[in-house]
Design a protein around this motif. Structure first.
Motif, PDB file in Angstrom:
ATOM      1  N   PHE A 137       0.814  -1.212   0.000  1.00 54.88           N
ATOM      2  CA  PHE A 137       0.000   0.000   0.000  1.00 54.88           C
ATOM      3  C   PHE A 137       0.848   1.263   0.000  1.00 54.88           C
ATOM      4  O   PHE A 137       0.323   2.372  -0.097  1.00 54.88           O
ATOM      5  N   HIS A 138       2.154   1.092   0.121  1.00 53.73           N
ATOM      6  CA  HIS A 138       3.105   2.206   0.035  1.00 53.73           C
ATOM      7  C   HIS A 138       4.313   1.687  -0.735  1.00 53.73           C
ATOM      8  O   HIS A 138       5.335   1.346  -0.149  1.00 53.73           O
ATOM      9  N   LYS A 139       4.167   1.608  -2.050  1.00 56.92           N
ATOM     10  CA  LYS A 139       5.146   0.902  -2.874  1.00 56.92           C
ATOM     11  C   LYS A 139       6.525   1.546  -2.890  1.00 56.92           C
ATOM     12  O   LYS A 139       7.493   0.944  -3.323  1.00 56.92           O
ATOM     13  N   ASP A 140       6.616   2.772  -2.384  1.00 62.41           N
ATOM     14  CA  ASP A 140       7.909   3.426  -2.302  1.00 62.41           C
ATOM     15  C   ASP A 140       8.589   3.170  -0.954  1.00 62.41           C
ATOM     16  O   ASP A 140       9.658   3.712  -0.682  1.00 62.41           O
ATOM     17  N   LYS A 141       7.939   2.362  -0.112  1.00 59.84           N
ATOM     18  CA  LYS A 141       8.490   2.073   1.201  1.00 59.84           C
ATOM     19  C   LYS A 141       8.632   0.568   1.411  1.00 59.84           C
ATOM     20  O   LYS A 141       7.851  -0.213   0.886  1.00 59.84           O
ATOM     21  N   PHE A 142       9.639   0.185   2.205  1.00 59.96           N
ATOM     22  CA  PHE A 142       9.827  -1.219   2.534  1.00 59.96           C
ATOM     23  C   PHE A 142       9.134  -1.542   3.855  1.00 59.96           C
ATOM     24  O   PHE A 142       9.199  -0.774   4.813  1.00 59.96           O
ATOM     25  N   PHE A 143       8.490  -2.691   3.877  1.00 58.33           N
ATOM     26  CA  PHE A 143       7.837  -3.148   5.105  1.00 58.33           C
ATOM     27  C   PHE A 143       8.863  -3.718   6.079  1.00 58.33           C
ATOM     28  O   PHE A 143       8.827  -3.438   7.277  1.00 58.33           O
ATOM     29  N   ALA A 144       9.793  -4.527   5.561  1.00 55.59           N
ATOM     30  CA  ALA A 144      10.787  -5.149   6.430  1.00 55.59           C
ATOM     31  C   ALA A 144      11.961  -5.643   5.595  1.00 55.59           C
ATOM     32  O   ALA A 144      11.833  -5.895   4.395  1.00 55.59           O
ATOM     33  N   ILE A 153       3.930 -13.893   5.660  1.00 51.96           N
ATOM     34  CA  ILE A 153       3.380 -12.591   6.021  1.00 51.96           C
ATOM     35  C   ILE A 153       2.294 -12.253   5.007  1.00 51.96           C
ATOM     36  O   ILE A 153       2.515 -12.348   3.800  1.00 51.96           O
ATOM     37  N   LEU A 154       1.113 -11.882   5.499  1.00 56.75           N
ATOM     38  CA  LEU A 154      -0.006 -11.534   4.639  1.00 56.75           C
ATOM     39  C   LEU A 154      -0.352 -10.057   4.787  1.00 56.75           C
ATOM     40  O   LEU A 154      -0.263  -9.504   5.885  1.00 56.75           O
ATOM     41  N   PHE A 155      -0.762  -9.450   3.689  1.00 54.85           N
ATOM     42  CA  PHE A 155      -1.373  -8.129   3.731  1.00 54.85           C
ATOM     43  C   PHE A 155      -2.806  -8.276   3.242  1.00 54.85           C
ATOM     44  O   PHE A 155      -3.037  -8.816   2.152  1.00 54.85           O
ATOM     45  N   THR A 156      -3.762  -7.812   4.036  1.00 52.91           N
ATOM     46  CA  THR A 156      -5.157  -7.870   3.615  1.00 52.91           C
ATOM     47  C   THR A 156      -5.480  -6.698   2.696  1.00 52.91           C
ATOM     48  O   THR A 156      -4.714  -5.736   2.593  1.00 52.91           O
ATOM     49  N   ASP A 157      -6.633  -6.762   2.058  1.00 50.98           N
ATOM     50  CA  ASP A 157      -7.060  -5.686   1.176  1.00 50.98           C
ATOM     51  C   ASP A 157      -7.257  -4.368   1.922  1.00 50.98           C
ATOM     52  O   ASP A 157      -7.260  -3.296   1.311  1.00 50.98           O
ATOM     53  N   THR A 158      -7.429  -4.457   3.239  1.00 52.32           N
ATOM     54  CA  THR A 158      -7.639  -3.253   4.033  1.00 52.32           C
ATOM     55  C   THR A 158      -6.338  -2.665   4.559  1.00 52.32           C
ATOM     56  O   THR A 158      -6.346  -1.652   5.268  1.00 52.32           O
ATOM     57  N   GLY A 159      -5.188  -3.312   4.242  1.00 53.07           N
ATOM     58  CA  GLY A 159      -3.899  -2.780   4.649  1.00 53.07           C
ATOM     59  C   GLY A 159      -3.338  -3.377   5.924  1.00 53.07           C
ATOM     60  O   GLY A 159      -2.243  -3.012   6.365  1.00 53.07           O
ATOM     61  N   LYS A 160      -4.044  -4.312   6.524  1.00 55.33           N
ATOM     62  CA  LYS A 160      -3.574  -4.960   7.743  1.00 55.33           C
ATOM     63  C   LYS A 160      -2.587  -6.060   7.401  1.00 55.33           C
ATOM     64  O   LYS A 160      -2.763  -6.775   6.420  1.00 55.33           O
ATOM     65  N   PHE A 161      -1.509  -6.208   8.198  1.00 50.91           N
ATOM     66  CA  PHE A 161      -0.597  -7.332   7.965  1.00 50.91           C
ATOM     67  C   PHE A 161      -0.739  -8.364   9.070  1.00 50.91           C
ATOM     68  O   PHE A 161      -0.958  -8.046  10.235  1.00 50.91           O
TER      69      PHE A 161
END
Length: 336
Positions: free
Chosen positions: A218-225, A308-316
């Motif tokens: 949901f923030h393709k310019d940022k890394f989650f981990a 690790i899952l990301f839901t359509d609502t942005g929750k991981f």
């Protein structure tokens, strides 16, 4: 049915150690392959990359359903006609794919290649296909009609028009096979990345583990981990944040459920980490289709794999064997 997204970024560090790291990008199996080899010198590393490319090409010539002279194409051409004898390697790969089809109750189906491509995710689709059209699109799919004869080494598709195809699962298999070939040759470290299906072995020249950054969908310019991979491991991501459609407020993934013919909903991306890129690939696709609850329940039977899952609502959400403490440590080291 499967899509590999560019959400995995490989982080390499090169030091003045005795090992030399060489990289090459090429197009194989209809996809981009990034090959990195750490060896004692540049010449050895480049020769090993040549060997990896030759191995991927060999596998492609066996299992591609786009090459008319491949063994899988012969199987498909003889659907409803006769069994086809194949190499043991092809038979065993089909057997594993069929097993995944069975345990997922068709959420993954190796016969998905016969699906009618009625869904368009290029911006041209302005309304959903009708229920009857969707039903017809999956009529030729059915793993239960694939007959494997281990005594004779044959594959038989019972219905005319059926097809089997490995898609990105084949890329994961190829990456794993290349890793095995390199380990057998005594090459200390490397990574084979087939459009996001990453299979790694050893460590980087500076002694650090290979590290892979997962992008927040949901923030393709940022890394989650930033994930440090264990020695001899794999990581694969499936997702839909770049290809999807929205009808009546519902977000439809371009990963299609082969049982219903409808796109997967509920999850935006799934990243699976484990010992095999082939299996990680299969699980990531399956979980996208099954959804959070059923997908995590299935993965629980394979404790060597984490996700690790990301839901359509942005929750991981993470699998049970991936602790919050571990994720926090990965996030603490992510690229800024």
């Amino acid at each position: 049915m499967k899509a590999i997204l560019p959400v995995l970024a490989l982080f390499l560090t090169i030091s003045g150690s005795a090992q030399t790291l060489r990289k090459r990008t090429t197009l194989l199996m209809g996809s981009r392959f990034d090959i990195s080899i750490s060896a004692r010198d540049s010449l050895t590393a480049e020769q090993c990359i040549d060997t990896v490319i030759a191995e991927i090409s060999r596998i492609e010539n066996l299992i591609s359903d786009w090459k008319s002279d491949s063994q899988i194409s012969e199987v498909n051409e003889n659907a409803g006609i006769r069994p086809v004898k194949v190499d043991k390697e092809v038979f065993e790969l089909t057997k594993r794919a069929l097993h995944l089809s069975k345990i997922s109750h068709g959420a993954f189906d190796v016969s998905f290649a016969a699906m009618d491509r009625i869904w368009k995710f290029d911006g041209s689709m302005t309304e959903m296909p009708g229920p009857e059209q969707i039903k017809r699109s999956v009529e030729k799919i059915g793993y239960k009609h694939i007959i494997l004869d281990s005594l004779n080494g044959t594959i038989y598709l019972e219905r005319k028009g059926m097809k089997i195809g490995f898609g990105a699962l084949g890329e994961g298999y190829a990456a794993d096979q290349c890793r095995a070939v390199m380990i057998k040759k005594g090459i200390p470290a490397g990574i084979v990345n087939g459009s996001g299906d990453m299979s790694t072995w050893g460590k980087q020249p500076d002694g650090k583990n290979w590290s892979v950054a997962i992008t927040n969908p949901f923030h393709k310019d940022k890394f989650f981990a930033l994930v440090p991979l264990p020695v001899n491991s794999a990581i694969v991501t499936s997702g839909s944040y770049e290809k999807f459609v929205i009808f009546n407020g519902t977000r439809y993934s371009h990963i299609i459920n082969p049982v219903t013919g409808y796109p997967a909903t509920g999850l935006c991306s799934v990243t699976v980490i484990g010992p095999s890129a082939e299996m990680a690939n299969g699980f990531s696709t399956t979980i996208m289709v099954l959804g959070q609850e059923a997908g995590l329940k299935l993965l629980k039977n394979f404790p060597e794999f984490r996700c690790i899952l990301f839901t359509d609502t942005g929750k991981f959400i993470s699998s049970d064997n991936l602790s919050k403490k571990t994720i926090k440590s990965w996030q603490a080291n992510r690229p800024k």
